[in-house]
Design a protein around this motif. Structure first.
Motif, short mmCIF file in Angstrom:
data_model
loop_
_atom_site.label_atom_id
_atom_site.label_comp_id
_atom_site.label_asym_id
_atom_site.label_seq_id
_atom_site.Cartn_x
_atom_site.Cartn_y
_atom_site.Cartn_z
N ILE A 185 48.81 47.51 62.83
CA ILE A 185 48.37 46.20 63.27
C ILE A 185 49.58 45.47 63.80
O ILE A 185 50.53 45.18 63.06
CB ILE A 185 47.71 45.42 62.12
N GLY A 186 49.58 45.20 65.09
CA GLY A 186 50.76 44.64 65.73
C GLY A 186 51.92 45.61 65.62
O GLY A 186 51.79 46.81 65.91
N THR A 187 53.06 45.13 65.19
CA THR A 187 54.26 45.99 65.05
C THR A 187 54.40 46.53 63.64
O THR A 187 55.38 47.19 63.33
CB THR A 187 55.52 45.18 65.39
N ARG A 188 53.42 46.28 62.80
CA ARG A 188 53.54 46.60 61.38
C ARG A 188 52.51 47.65 60.98
O ARG A 188 51.37 47.62 61.44
CB ARG A 188 53.35 45.31 60.56
N ARG A 189 52.92 48.58 60.13
CA ARG A 189 52.00 49.59 59.61
C ARG A 189 51.62 49.23 58.17
O ARG A 189 52.48 49.01 57.32
CB ARG A 189 52.66 50.98 59.66
N TRP A 190 50.31 49.20 57.92
CA TRP A 190 49.79 48.87 56.61
C TRP A 190 49.13 50.10 55.99
O TRP A 190 48.35 50.79 56.65
CB TRP A 190 48.74 47.76 56.70
N ARG A 191 49.41 50.34 54.73
CA ARG A 191 48.76 51.43 53.99
C ARG A 191 47.67 50.86 53.10
O ARG A 191 47.87 49.84 52.43
CB ARG A 191 49.78 52.19 53.15
N VAL A 192 46.53 51.51 53.09
CA VAL A 192 45.41 51.08 52.25
C VAL A 192 45.66 51.53 50.81
O VAL A 192 45.92 52.71 50.56
CB VAL A 192 44.07 51.65 52.77
N VAL A 193 45.57 50.58 49.90
CA VAL A 193 45.66 50.86 48.47
C VAL A 193 44.35 50.38 47.84
O VAL A 193 43.98 49.21 48.00
CB VAL A 193 46.86 50.15 47.81
N ILE A 194 43.64 51.26 47.17
CA ILE A 194 42.33 50.93 46.62
C ILE A 194 42.46 50.56 45.15
O ILE A 194 43.02 51.32 44.35
CB ILE A 194 41.35 52.10 46.78
N GLY A 195 41.94 49.40 44.80
CA GLY A 195 41.82 48.99 43.41
C GLY A 195 40.37 49.10 42.96
O GLY A 195 39.46 49.28 43.76
N SER A 196 40.15 48.96 41.67
CA SER A 196 38.80 49.06 41.13
C SER A 196 38.73 48.27 39.83
O SER A 196 39.75 47.98 39.21
CB SER A 196 38.43 50.52 40.89
N GLY A 197 37.51 47.95 39.42
CA GLY A 197 37.29 47.22 38.18
C GLY A 197 36.75 45.83 38.44
O GLY A 197 35.74 45.44 37.87
N HIS A 198 37.42 45.07 39.29
CA HIS A 198 36.89 43.77 39.71
C HIS A 198 35.74 43.97 40.68
O HIS A 198 34.77 43.21 40.68
CB HIS A 198 38.01 42.96 40.36
N SER A 199 35.85 44.98 41.50
CA SER A 199 34.79 45.42 42.40
C SER A 199 34.96 46.93 42.57
O SER A 199 35.96 47.49 42.14
CB SER A 199 34.86 44.68 43.75
N PRO A 200 34.00 47.62 43.19
CA PRO A 200 34.03 49.09 43.14
C PRO A 200 35.23 49.75 43.82
O PRO A 200 35.85 50.64 43.24
CB PRO A 200 32.72 49.49 43.86
N GLU A 201 35.54 49.36 45.07
CA GLU A 201 36.64 49.97 45.82
C GLU A 201 37.35 48.88 46.62
O GLU A 201 37.27 48.81 47.85
CB GLU A 201 36.13 51.05 46.78
N HIS A 202 38.05 48.05 45.91
CA HIS A 202 38.71 46.87 46.47
C HIS A 202 39.88 47.32 47.36
O HIS A 202 40.80 48.01 46.92
CB HIS A 202 39.21 46.00 45.33
N VAL A 203 39.88 46.89 48.62
CA VAL A 203 40.91 47.28 49.58
C VAL A 203 42.07 46.29 49.53
O VAL A 203 41.88 45.08 49.67
CB VAL A 203 40.33 47.34 51.01
N CYS A 204 43.27 46.81 49.31
CA CYS A 204 44.50 46.05 49.48
C CYS A 204 45.31 46.70 50.61
O CYS A 204 45.14 47.89 50.89
CB CYS A 204 45.33 46.03 48.19
N LEU A 205 46.18 45.92 51.23
CA LEU A 205 47.00 46.41 52.34
C LEU A 205 48.46 46.24 51.99
O LEU A 205 48.90 45.14 51.64
CB LEU A 205 46.67 45.66 53.63
N TYR A 206 49.23 47.33 52.14
CA TYR A 206 50.64 47.31 51.75
C TYR A 206 51.51 47.74 52.91
O TYR A 206 51.32 48.82 53.49
CB TYR A 206 50.86 48.25 50.57
#
Length: 363
Positions: A185-206
């Protein structure tokens, strides 16, 4: 549905906040080159959600949307003009399905004819809605009776839920995000990190290069995200999923600037993860200590974890969180349960592996 738990984890010591105050409602602030923090107002006691706007070429990528309300749409209209300057939204990323995060997902996608990105389980969850009307259906009634509430107490929940429900405008298609997917996204690369518990497959970006973590509701600086069991999946173990997620997030750099969905961005990721772990460990210890006195229902155990409740909504949330801790202890083999009348009563296990026995099945 609530985004947040009832207890607050205090941000002390190793947590630091680069900005003393947040933007005004509806306003933005740059937190890193090409990353804007938008403060979207909410009509709750928790009066805001943080959305993030990522510059991408000739347009923008939006992370989360706000509620499906006229107020949210008014804020977006101002953003389109005053912040984007007429540049298009090229994609919308939803961290998870809760109302304040995905309420306008379909509206934004349709307006700009752009893709929605989210995990598979979160997309599916958009279409699992609470039953409408003031009369509780049999599953809703049975769930809370199994927790130890009477029919009148259960019936009092339904009008409140109907009043608080917000429609989510879901997109008709989506692009799936999985663990370790990379997004340029733009000049930056983000990796998807999936969390769970609060919702089934919560997407975070790192962003590893820039040490940025768009954390959604997975890691919050002061309040604790709700981790609860509901009528949709009464035998779920969301706390087990949550604690496993926290261990995965420890693998990220402690130098990361955490961009949460509520309150202010902060430094001190590992310290905060430790606080969250301690919070739930304390709840588990409390339950096992209280149960030394003998078998109890969820309703009887709930005050030990949540002694100060302000009304029916707090009670509903507290019951779900108490049951999440109970189900975790059952799966660990620490607790057993028996059906006494309409309610489950939980006891400390005498030891040995927990299995689903035929007497646990009631039809």
């Amino acid at each position: 549905m609530s985004e947040l738990g009832l207890h607050e984890g205090e941000a002390r010591g190793c947590l630091s906040f680069p900005w003393e105050t947040p933007p005004q409602p509806g306003q933005v602030r740059e937190v890193a080159p090409g990353v804007l923090w938008l403060r979207m107002p909410l009509p709750f006691a928790l009066d805001h959600i943080n959305l993030y706007l990522l510059r991408h070429g000739h347009g923008w990528v939006v992370v989360d949307t706000g509620l499906n309300t006229p107020q949210s749409r008014e804020v977006w209209e101002a953003v389109f003009t005053d912040v984007f300057g007429g540049a298009p939204v090229l994609a919308v990323i939803a961290t998870h399905f809760h109302y304040d995060h995905s309420g306008l997902l379909g509206w934004l996608v349709d307006r700009f004819q752009c893709p929605a990105y989210m995990s598979f389980a979160e997309y599916q969850s958009l279409f699992v809605t609470p039953p409408r009307g003031d009369e509780p259906n049999w599953a809703f009634l049975q769930f809370y009776q199994r927790c130890g509430l009477g029919p009148e107490q259960v019936a009092a929940f339904r009008p409140m839920l109907s009043q608080m429900a917000y429609d989510t405008q879901a997109p008709t298609s989506f692009r799936r995000l999985r663990e370790n997917d990379l997004l340029q996204i733009g000049t930056r690369r983000w990796r998807v990190v999936i969390g769970s518990g609060h919702s089934p497959e919560h997407v975070c970006l790192y962003s590893e290069d820039d040490k940025l973590l768009i954390a959604g509701d997975q890691i919050l600086p002061r309040i604790t995200s709700s981790v609860l069991v509901s009528v949709t999946e009464p035998e779920a173990n969301p706390l087990g999923d949550w604690l496993a997620s926290l261990r995965r997030f420890r693998q990220l750099s402690d130098a990361a600037l955490v961009l949460p969905a509520h309150e202010r961005p902060f430094h001190g990721l590992h310290h905060r993860i430790g606080q969250l772990q301690q919070h739930h460990d304390a709840h588990l210890d409390t339950l096992t200590e209280v149960l030394k006195a003998g078998p109890q229902t969820v309703a009887e155990l709930c005050p030990a974890l949540f002694p100060r409740l302000r009304g029916s909504f707090d009670l509903l949330m507290a019951m779900g969180e108490t049951l999440a801790h109970i189900n975790f202890l059952r799966e660990e083999g620490v607790l057993t349960r028996t059906l006494a009348g309409e309610a489950w009563r939980f006891s400390l296990s005498s030891g040995g592996e927990q299995v689903l026995a035929t007497e646990d099945i009631h039809v």
